[in-house]
Design a protein around this motif. Sequence first.
Motif, PDB file in Angstrom:
ATOM      1  N   ALA A  24       0.827  -1.212   0.000  1.00  0.00           N
ATOM      2  CA  ALA A  24       0.000   0.000   0.000  1.00  0.00           C
ATOM      3  C   ALA A  24       0.860   1.260   0.000  1.00  0.00           C
ATOM      4  N   GLN A  25       2.038   1.172   0.573  1.00  0.00           N
ATOM      5  CA  GLN A  25       2.946   2.316   0.602  1.00  0.00           C
ATOM      6  C   GLN A  25       3.821   2.378  -0.651  1.00  0.00           C
ATOM      7  N   GLY A  26       3.645   1.409  -1.558  1.00  0.00           N
ATOM      8  CA  GLY A  26       4.390   1.432  -2.806  1.00  0.00           C
ATOM      9  C   GLY A  26       5.766   0.800  -2.731  1.00  0.00           C
ATOM     10  N   SER A  27       5.969  -0.134  -1.830  1.00  0.00           N
ATOM     11  CA  SER A  27       7.262  -0.804  -1.682  1.00  0.00           C
ATOM     12  C   SER A  27       7.117  -2.314  -1.860  1.00  0.00           C
ATOM     13  N   PRO A  28       6.983  -2.785  -3.099  1.00  0.00           N
ATOM     14  CA  PRO A  28       6.797  -4.231  -3.297  1.00  0.00           C
ATOM     15  C   PRO A  28       8.009  -5.065  -2.890  1.00  0.00           C
ATOM     16  N   VAL A  29       9.216  -4.546  -3.042  1.00  0.00           N
ATOM     17  CA  VAL A  29      10.408  -5.299  -2.657  1.00  0.00           C
ATOM     18  C   VAL A  29      10.437  -5.495  -1.148  1.00  0.00           C
ATOM     19  N   ALA A  30      10.119  -4.433  -0.408  1.00  0.00           N
ATOM     20  CA  ALA A  30      10.064  -4.542   1.048  1.00  0.00           C
ATOM     21  C   ALA A  30       8.956  -5.509   1.468  1.00  0.00           C
ATOM     22  N   ALA A  31       7.850  -5.502   0.723  1.00  0.00           N
ATOM     23  CA  ALA A  31       6.739  -6.407   1.037  1.00  0.00           C
ATOM     24  C   ALA A  31       7.172  -7.865   0.894  1.00  0.00           C
ATOM     25  N   VAL A  32       7.850  -8.175  -0.201  1.00  0.00           N
ATOM     26  CA  VAL A  32       8.301  -9.549  -0.434  1.00  0.00           C
ATOM     27  C   VAL A  32       9.333  -9.950   0.623  1.00  0.00           C
ATOM     28  N   THR A  33      10.231  -9.033   0.938  1.00  0.00           N
ATOM     29  CA  THR A  33      11.257  -9.317   1.947  1.00  0.00           C
ATOM     30  C   THR A  33      10.626  -9.619   3.298  1.00  0.00           C
ATOM     31  N   LEU A  34       9.699  -8.771   3.726  1.00  0.00           N
ATOM     32  CA  LEU A  34       9.021  -8.990   5.002  1.00  0.00           C
ATOM     33  C   LEU A  34       8.252 -10.302   5.002  1.00  0.00           C
ATOM     34  N   LEU A  35       7.545 -10.565   3.914  1.00  0.00           N
ATOM     35  CA  LEU A  35       6.769 -11.800   3.840  1.00  0.00           C
ATOM     36  C   LEU A  35       7.678 -13.023   3.943  1.00  0.00           C
ATOM     37  N   LEU A  36       8.828 -12.996   3.282  1.00  0.00           N
ATOM     38  CA  LEU A  36       9.759 -14.120   3.363  1.00  0.00           C
ATOM     39  C   LEU A  36      10.323 -14.295   4.771  1.00  0.00           C
ATOM     40  N   ILE A  37      10.639 -13.197   5.425  1.00  0.00           N
ATOM     41  CA  ILE A  37      11.160 -13.269   6.793  1.00  0.00           C
ATOM     42  C   ILE A  37      10.129 -13.900   7.724  1.00  0.00           C
ATOM     43  N   PHE A  38       8.890 -13.437   7.632  1.00  0.00           N
ATOM     44  CA  PHE A  38       7.844 -13.989   8.495  1.00  0.00           C
ATOM     45  C   PHE A  38       7.504 -15.426   8.124  1.00  0.00           C
ATOM     46  N   LEU A  39       7.598 -15.770   6.866  1.00  0.00           N
ATOM     47  CA  LEU A  39       7.345 -17.145   6.438  1.00  0.00           C
ATOM     48  C   LEU A  39       8.404 -18.085   6.999  1.00  0.00           C
ATOM     49  N   VAL A  40       9.658 -17.673   6.933  1.00  0.00           N
ATOM     50  CA  VAL A  40      10.736 -18.491   7.512  1.00  0.00           C
ATOM     51  C   VAL A  40      10.528 -18.646   9.020  1.00  0.00           C
ATOM     52  N   GLY A  41      10.155 -17.550   9.693  1.00  0.00           N
ATOM     53  CA  GLY A  41       9.871 -17.623  11.133  1.00  0.00           C
ATOM     54  C   GLY A  41       8.739 -18.579  11.438  1.00  0.00           C
ATOM     55  N   ALA A  42       7.683 -18.545  10.617  1.00  0.00           N
ATOM     56  CA  ALA A  42       6.538 -19.440  10.827  1.00  0.00           C
ATOM     57  C   ALA A  42       6.957 -20.904  10.664  1.00  0.00           C
ATOM     58  N   VAL A  43       7.778 -21.176   9.669  1.00  0.00           N
ATOM     59  CA  VAL A  43       8.236 -22.563   9.454  1.00  0.00           C
ATOM     60  C   VAL A  43       9.124 -23.014  10.611  1.00  0.00           C
ATOM     61  N   LEU A  44      10.015 -22.128  11.058  1.00  0.00           N
ATOM     62  CA  LEU A  44      10.905 -22.489  12.165  1.00  0.00           C
ATOM     63  C   LEU A  44      10.140 -22.768  13.457  1.00  0.00           C
ATOM     64  N   LEU A  45       9.039 -22.074  13.674  1.00  0.00           N
ATOM     65  CA  LEU A  45       8.258 -22.267  14.895  1.00  0.00           C
ATOM     66  C   LEU A  45       7.210 -23.368  14.772  1.00  0.00           C
ATOM     67  N   SER A  46       7.074 -23.934  13.602  1.00  0.00           N
ATOM     68  CA  SER A  46       6.048 -24.949  13.389  1.00  0.00           C
ATOM     69  C   SER A  46       6.553 -26.333  13.776  1.00  0.00           C
ATOM     70  N   PRO A  47       5.638 -27.268  13.951  1.00  0.00           N
ATOM     71  CA  PRO A  47       6.033 -28.656  14.221  1.00  0.00           C
ATOM     72  C   PRO A  47       6.761 -29.312  13.053  1.00  0.00           C
ATOM     73  N   LEU A  48       6.749 -28.679  11.886  1.00  0.00           N
ATOM     74  CA  LEU A  48       7.414 -29.258  10.723  1.00  0.00           C
ATOM     75  C   LEU A  48       8.930 -29.339  10.886  1.00  0.00           C
ATOM     76  N   MET A  49       9.503 -28.521  11.746  1.00  0.00           N
ATOM     77  CA  MET A  49      10.953 -28.482  11.942  1.00  0.00           C
ATOM     78  C   MET A  49      11.467 -29.641  12.794  1.00  0.00           C
ATOM     79  N   PHE A  50      10.569 -30.372  13.396  1.00  0.00           N
ATOM     80  CA  PHE A  50      10.969 -31.428  14.315  1.00  0.00           C
ATOM     81  C   PHE A  50      10.703 -32.793  13.707  1.00  0.00           C
TER      82      PHE A  50
END
Length: 142
Positions: A24-50
């Motif tokens: 919405a602020q016009g920063s698609p690169v920042a959006a993708v970067t943030l989404l990837l960071i949070f996605l990696v965090g979600a995977v690391l905290l999920s039961p899938l890592m064990f």
Amino acid sequence: MLRRWMLPILFLVVGLASAARQIAQGSPVAAVTLLLIFLVGAVLLSPLMFPRSVSAAEALRRSAADGRPVVYWRPGCRYCMRLRTRLGRRAYRMHWVDIWRDPDGAAAVRAATGGDETVPTVVVAGEPHVNPDPRWVRAQLS
């Protein structure tokens, strides 16, 4: 079951909201970067890592047969994540019990810790060790 996934889902929702805000602020690169960071965090905290969890009774039976340690853990626990990541591939040589899925496993942890559900609790040769150093656990697997 939902309880195990609440923290990863929350991470994903916050990541999506942050990405939408950046778009919405016009920063698609920042959006993708943030989404990837949070996605990696979600995977690391999920039961899938064990490694796949088994019941406490099955873990104890297997441990008695092959002498491998039993690890009691729960999703979202940073100390469990630290142990899991520092063990690397060696983690698959242990028997993992998710105390949120197995009431007997939670009871075993409470018995070992004096009433708390402190994880990770590693049982080696029948002796419980609460939140042991990952280097020590690696040494037990050698």
